[in-house]
Design a protein around this motif. Structure first.
Motif, PDB file in Angstrom:
ATOM      1  N   ALA A 152       0.921  -1.156  -0.045  1.00 41.89           N
ATOM      2  CA  ALA A 152      -0.029   0.171   0.053  1.00 41.89           C
ATOM      3  C   ALA A 152       0.816   1.145  -0.073  1.00 41.89           C
ATOM      4  O   ALA A 152       0.389   2.292  -0.646  1.00 41.89           O
ATOM      5  N   THR A 153       1.984   1.220   0.600  1.00 41.03           N
ATOM      6  CA  THR A 153       2.893   2.546   0.671  1.00 41.03           C
ATOM      7  C   THR A 153       3.445   2.597  -0.815  1.00 41.03           C
ATOM      8  O   THR A 153       3.498   3.727  -1.132  1.00 41.03           O
ATOM      9  N   THR A 154       3.967   1.661  -1.206  1.00 38.84           N
ATOM     10  CA  THR A 154       4.199   1.614  -2.816  1.00 38.84           C
ATOM     11  C   THR A 154       3.122   2.067  -3.675  1.00 38.84           C
ATOM     12  O   THR A 154       3.592   3.179  -4.746  1.00 38.84           O
ATOM     13  N   ALA A 155       2.120   1.640  -3.523  1.00 34.49           N
ATOM     14  CA  ALA A 155       0.993   2.186  -4.197  1.00 34.49           C
ATOM     15  C   ALA A 155       0.538   3.597  -4.136  1.00 34.49           C
ATOM     16  O   ALA A 155       0.626   4.378  -5.250  1.00 34.49           O
ATOM     17  N   ALA A 156       0.798   4.189  -2.985  1.00 35.17           N
ATOM     18  CA  ALA A 156       0.817   5.474  -2.480  1.00 35.17           C
ATOM     19  C   ALA A 156       1.702   6.435  -3.192  1.00 35.17           C
ATOM     20  O   ALA A 156       1.538   7.358  -3.786  1.00 35.17           O
ATOM     21  N   ALA A 157       3.137   6.014  -3.144  1.00 36.29           N
ATOM     22  CA  ALA A 157       4.076   6.723  -4.031  1.00 36.29           C
ATOM     23  C   ALA A 157       3.914   6.712  -5.290  1.00 36.29           C
ATOM     24  O   ALA A 157       4.280   7.551  -5.811  1.00 36.29           O
ATOM     25  N   LEU A 158       3.517   5.571  -5.845  1.00 32.50           N
ATOM     26  CA  LEU A 158       3.386   5.565  -7.302  1.00 32.50           C
ATOM     27  C   LEU A 158       2.124   6.427  -7.721  1.00 32.50           C
ATOM     28  O   LEU A 158       2.256   7.105  -8.883  1.00 32.50           O
ATOM     29  N   ARG A 159       1.113   6.528  -6.883  1.00 34.33           N
ATOM     30  CA  ARG A 159      -0.087   7.441  -7.344  1.00 34.33           C
ATOM     31  C   ARG A 159       0.472   8.822  -7.145  1.00 34.33           C
ATOM     32  O   ARG A 159       0.123   9.642  -8.075  1.00 34.33           O
ATOM     33  N   ALA A 160       1.156   9.166  -6.209  1.00 38.53           N
ATOM     34  CA  ALA A 160       1.645  10.578  -5.807  1.00 38.53           C
ATOM     35  C   ALA A 160       2.564  10.881  -7.358  1.00 38.53           C
ATOM     36  O   ALA A 160       2.444  12.048  -7.589  1.00 38.53           O
ATOM     37  N   ALA A 161       3.631   9.872  -7.533  1.00 40.39           N
ATOM     38  CA  ALA A 161       4.418  10.331  -8.505  1.00 40.39           C
ATOM     39  C   ALA A 161       3.589  10.340 -10.016  1.00 40.39           C
ATOM     40  O   ALA A 161       3.814  11.177 -10.883  1.00 40.39           O
TER      41      ALA A 161
END
Length: 118
Positions: free
Chosen positions: A104-113
């Motif tokens: 989920a942390t990876t998803a959040a970072a990818l979403r933000a990017a």
């Protein structure tokens, strides 16, 4: 961090004597680098999606450095042709995830990017 050697191998209908020699000798090349088989051929498997005609091999190492030194070692380089002459395939060395990894942390970072708010 744990690293892995992942291979997808396509054996021929009849395994050649050189493949047996490779199999008999490969563990000795892994031992100095603390490599161990986690999956070797996966004789029993349940393919849930897509096609998977290849045989799977997964070897674990304590680190990417261990995995690279094993693959580049003279002892392993000497064995590669015994397998490669008789089995097509792909092999990659890849880092595992750190303890506590949260997708989920990876998803959040990818979403933000992807939205330009990294």
């Amino acid at each position: 961090m744990t690293a892995y050697a992942i291979a997808s191998l396509h054996p021929t209908a009849v395994l050649h004597e050189e493949v047996f020699q490779y199999m008999e000798r490969v563990q000795a090349t892994l031992d100095p680098f603390d490599g161990r088989f986690l999956i070797h051929g996966a004789p029993e498997r349940d393919v849930k999606e897509g096609e998977w005609p290849a045989s799977v091999v997964l070897v674990g190492f304590p680190s990417m450095d261990h995995a690279r030194r094993w693959y580049d070692s003279a002892d392993y380089q000497e064995l590669i042709p015994l397998r490669a002459r008789h089995m097509a395939g792909d092999l990659q060395l890849i880092d595992g995830v750190a303890p506590g990894y949260d997708p989920a942390t990876t998803a959040a970072a990818l979403r933000a990017a992807s939205h330009g708010t990294a």
